[in-house]
Design a protein around this motif. Structure first.
Motif, PDB file in Angstrom:
ATOM      1  N   GLY A   1       0.795  -1.216   0.000  1.00 53.57           N
ATOM      2  CA  GLY A   1       0.000   0.000   0.000  1.00 53.57           C
ATOM      3  C   GLY A   1       0.830   1.269   0.000  1.00 53.57           C
ATOM      4  N   LYS A   2       2.125   1.137  -0.217  1.00 52.64           N
ATOM      5  CA  LYS A   2       3.029   2.288  -0.186  1.00 52.64           C
ATOM      6  C   LYS A   2       3.679   2.562  -1.537  1.00 52.64           C
ATOM      7  CE  LYS A   2       3.866   1.593   4.681  1.00 52.64           C
ATOM      8  NZ  LYS A   2       4.793   1.282   5.745  1.00 52.64           N
ATOM      9  N   GLY A   3       3.189   1.915  -2.589  1.00 55.83           N
ATOM     10  CA  GLY A   3       3.700   2.177  -3.931  1.00 55.83           C
ATOM     11  C   GLY A   3       4.882   1.322  -4.354  1.00 55.83           C
ATOM     12  N   VAL A   4       5.265   0.354  -3.533  1.00 54.26           N
ATOM     13  CA  VAL A   4       6.418  -0.491  -3.864  1.00 54.26           C
ATOM     14  C   VAL A   4       6.129  -1.334  -5.103  1.00 54.26           C
ATOM     15  CG1 VAL A   4       7.930  -2.344  -3.061  1.00 54.26           C
ATOM     16  CG2 VAL A   4       7.252  -0.510  -1.484  1.00 54.26           C
ATOM     17  N   ALA A   5       4.975  -1.988  -5.127  1.00 61.39           N
ATOM     18  CA  ALA A   5       4.625  -2.832  -6.281  1.00 61.39           C
ATOM     19  C   ALA A   5       4.554  -1.997  -7.553  1.00 61.39           C
ATOM     20  CB  ALA A   5       3.303  -3.551  -6.038  1.00 61.39           C
ATOM     21  N   LYS A   6       3.960  -0.832  -7.466  1.00 60.08           N
ATOM     22  CA  LYS A   6       3.849   0.064  -8.628  1.00 60.08           C
ATOM     23  C   LYS A   6       5.232   0.455  -9.138  1.00 60.08           C
ATOM     24  CE  LYS A   6       1.756   4.410 -10.067  1.00 60.08           C
ATOM     25  NZ  LYS A   6       0.867   5.513  -9.684  1.00 60.08           N
ATOM     26  N   ALA A   7       6.112   0.816  -8.229  1.00 63.21           N
ATOM     27  CA  ALA A   7       7.472   1.209  -8.637  1.00 63.21           C
ATOM     28  C   ALA A   7       8.204   0.052  -9.294  1.00 63.21           C
ATOM     29  CB  ALA A   7       8.255   1.715  -7.429  1.00 63.21           C
ATOM     30  N   LEU A   8       8.019  -1.164  -8.785  1.00 63.44           N
ATOM     31  CA  LEU A   8       8.679  -2.330  -9.370  1.00 63.44           C
ATOM     32  C   LEU A   8       8.145  -2.636 -10.764  1.00 63.44           C
ATOM     33  CD1 LEU A   8       8.927  -4.626  -6.224  1.00 63.44           C
ATOM     34  CD2 LEU A   8      10.853  -3.682  -7.518  1.00 63.44           C
ATOM     35  N   VAL A   9       6.832  -2.512 -10.957  1.00 63.12           N
ATOM     36  CA  VAL A   9       6.254  -2.736 -12.289  1.00 63.12           C
ATOM     37  C   VAL A   9       6.770  -1.675 -13.253  1.00 63.12           C
ATOM     38  CG1 VAL A   9       4.126  -2.756 -13.654  1.00 63.12           C
ATOM     39  CG2 VAL A   9       4.203  -3.942 -11.455  1.00 63.12           C
ATOM     40  N   GLN A  10       6.740  -0.421 -12.838  1.00 61.89           N
ATOM     41  CA  GLN A  10       7.201   0.662 -13.710  1.00 61.89           C
ATOM     42  C   GLN A  10       8.676   0.509 -14.071  1.00 61.89           C
ATOM     43  OE1 GLN A  10       5.960   3.959 -11.234  1.00 61.89           O
ATOM     44  NE2 GLN A  10       4.155   4.316 -12.505  1.00 61.89           N
ATOM     45  N   ALA A  11       9.495   0.105 -13.113  1.00 62.36           N
ATOM     46  CA  ALA A  11      10.932  -0.072 -13.381  1.00 62.36           C
ATOM     47  C   ALA A  11      11.170  -1.195 -14.385  1.00 62.36           C
ATOM     48  CB  ALA A  11      11.682  -0.355 -12.083  1.00 62.36           C
ATOM     49  N   ARG A  12      10.419  -2.272 -14.254  1.00 70.51           N
ATOM     50  CA  ARG A  12      10.607  -3.389 -15.173  1.00 70.51           C
ATOM     51  C   ARG A  12      10.125  -3.048 -16.580  1.00 70.51           C
ATOM     52  NH1 ARG A  12       8.032  -8.291 -12.152  1.00 70.51           N
ATOM     53  NH2 ARG A  12       6.679  -6.672 -11.320  1.00 70.51           N
ATOM     54  N   ILE A  13       8.996  -2.364 -16.691  1.00 70.09           N
ATOM     55  CA  ILE A  13       8.514  -1.946 -18.012  1.00 70.09           C
ATOM     56  C   ILE A  13       9.522  -0.994 -18.652  1.00 70.09           C
ATOM     57  CG2 ILE A  13       6.736  -0.632 -19.232  1.00 70.09           C
ATOM     58  CD1 ILE A  13       4.699  -1.792 -17.203  1.00 70.09           C
ATOM     59  N   ALA A  14      10.032  -0.052 -17.885  1.00 71.67           N
ATOM     60  CA  ALA A  14      11.022   0.901 -18.414  1.00 71.67           C
ATOM     61  C   ALA A  14      12.281   0.181 -18.877  1.00 71.67           C
ATOM     62  CB  ALA A  14      11.359   1.948 -17.358  1.00 71.67           C
ATOM     63  N   TRP A  15      12.718  -0.816 -18.120  1.00 66.55           N
ATOM     64  CA  TRP A  15      13.916  -1.575 -18.489  1.00 66.55           C
ATOM     65  C   TRP A  15      13.697  -2.305 -19.810  1.00 66.55           C
ATOM     66  CZ3 TRP A  15      14.990  -6.806 -19.206  1.00 66.55           C
ATOM     67  CH2 TRP A  15      16.349  -7.117 -19.320  1.00 66.55           C
ATOM     68  N   VAL A  16      12.526  -2.920 -19.968  1.00 69.52           N
ATOM     69  CA  VAL A  16      12.226  -3.633 -21.215  1.00 69.52           C
ATOM     70  C   VAL A  16      12.205  -2.653 -22.379  1.00 69.52           C
ATOM     71  CG1 VAL A  16      10.432  -4.895 -22.477  1.00 69.52           C
ATOM     72  CG2 VAL A  16      10.991  -5.545 -20.126  1.00 69.52           C
ATOM     73  N   ARG A  17      11.526  -1.547 -22.219  1.00 71.93           N
ATOM     74  CA  ARG A  17      11.415  -0.572 -23.319  1.00 71.93           C
ATOM     75  C   ARG A  17      12.771   0.021 -23.678  1.00 71.93           C
ATOM     76  NH1 ARG A  17       5.699   2.503 -22.208  1.00 71.93           N
ATOM     77  NH2 ARG A  17       4.445   0.844 -23.104  1.00 71.93           N
ATOM     78  N   ALA A  18      13.648   0.169 -22.708  1.00 72.00           N
ATOM     79  CA  ALA A  18      14.980   0.714 -22.983  1.00 72.00           C
ATOM     80  C   ALA A  18      15.856  -0.295 -23.729  1.00 72.00           C
ATOM     81  CB  ALA A  18      15.664   1.136 -21.685  1.00 72.00           C
ATOM     82  N   GLY A  19      15.586  -1.579 -23.533  1.00 71.67           N
ATOM     83  CA  GLY A  19      16.449  -2.604 -24.109  1.00 71.67           C
ATOM     84  C   GLY A  19      15.950  -3.251 -25.383  1.00 71.67           C
ATOM     85  N   PHE A  20      14.691  -3.055 -25.711  1.00 72.72           N
ATOM     86  CA  PHE A  20      14.097  -3.702 -26.871  1.00 72.72           C
ATOM     87  C   PHE A  20      13.391  -2.651 -27.715  1.00 72.72           C
ATOM     88  CE2 PHE A  20      14.332  -6.853 -23.564  1.00 72.72           C
ATOM     89  CZ  PHE A  20      14.769  -7.995 -24.212  1.00 72.72           C
ATOM     90  N   ALA A  21      13.549  -2.710 -29.016  1.00 70.47           N
ATOM     91  CA  ALA A  21      12.911  -1.737 -29.903  1.00 70.47           C
ATOM     92  C   ALA A  21      11.404  -1.967 -30.006  1.00 70.47           C
ATOM     93  CB  ALA A  21      13.538  -1.802 -31.290  1.00 70.47           C
ATOM     94  N   ALA A  22      10.991  -3.222 -30.001  1.00 71.21           N
ATOM     95  CA  ALA A  22       9.572  -3.556 -30.147  1.00 71.21           C
ATOM     96  C   ALA A  22       9.346  -4.973 -29.652  1.00 71.21           C
ATOM     97  CB  ALA A  22       9.136  -3.426 -31.594  1.00 71.21           C
ATOM     98  N   GLY A  23       8.109  -5.272 -29.344  1.00 75.61           N
ATOM     99  CA  GLY A  23       7.748  -6.606 -28.895  1.00 75.61           C
ATOM    100  C   GLY A  23       6.530  -6.532 -28.011  1.00 75.61           C
TER     101      GLY A  23
END
Length: 114
Positions: free
Chosen positions: A54-76
């Motif tokens: 309830g403190k935003g930890v899960a949200k931050a982890l999801v956002q970090a992982r999505i950002a990592w994927v988008r930074a490393g892959f052009a499309a998919g």
């Protein structure tokens, strides 16, 4: 052929994101490749300590992982199997089909988004 073989070690990846509060681990989430589909990372092994929920930890982890994927892959696309359909829909994920398996829904996020 040599170029393709040289890239092989990066095709099979696992990356973990860890959330800390001070020295204490309060959350973790993984990303791995779907070895059966190219350019298809999977979000998996997500957990947040009960005291940190309830403190935003899960949200931050999801956002970090999505950002990592988008930074490393052009499309998919990114896959996740979840009991939290509404949460992942908020990030742009959509169910692959209407039925749930054992209370879980397989969802996908295509990127770059149209």
């Amino acid at each position: 052929m040599r170029a393709e073989l040289a890239l092989a070690p990066t095709l099979f990846y696992r990356k973990f994101f860890v959330a800390y509060h001070g020295d204490e681990v309060v959350g973790v989430g993984g990303v791995k490749n779907a070895d059966w589909a190219s350019n298809t990372p999977i979000l998996y092994l997500s957990a947040v300590a009960p005291a940190a929920r309830g403190k935003g930890v899960a949200k931050a982890l999801v956002q970090a992982r999505i950002a990592w994927v988008r930074a490393g892959f052009a499309a998919g696309c990114i896959l996740v199997s979840t009991t939290h359909k509404k949460r992942f829909a908020g990030y742009g994920f959509r169910p692959l089909r209407d039925d749930d398996a054992a209370g879980r829904t397989l969802m996908v996020l295509d990127f770059p988004e149209p």
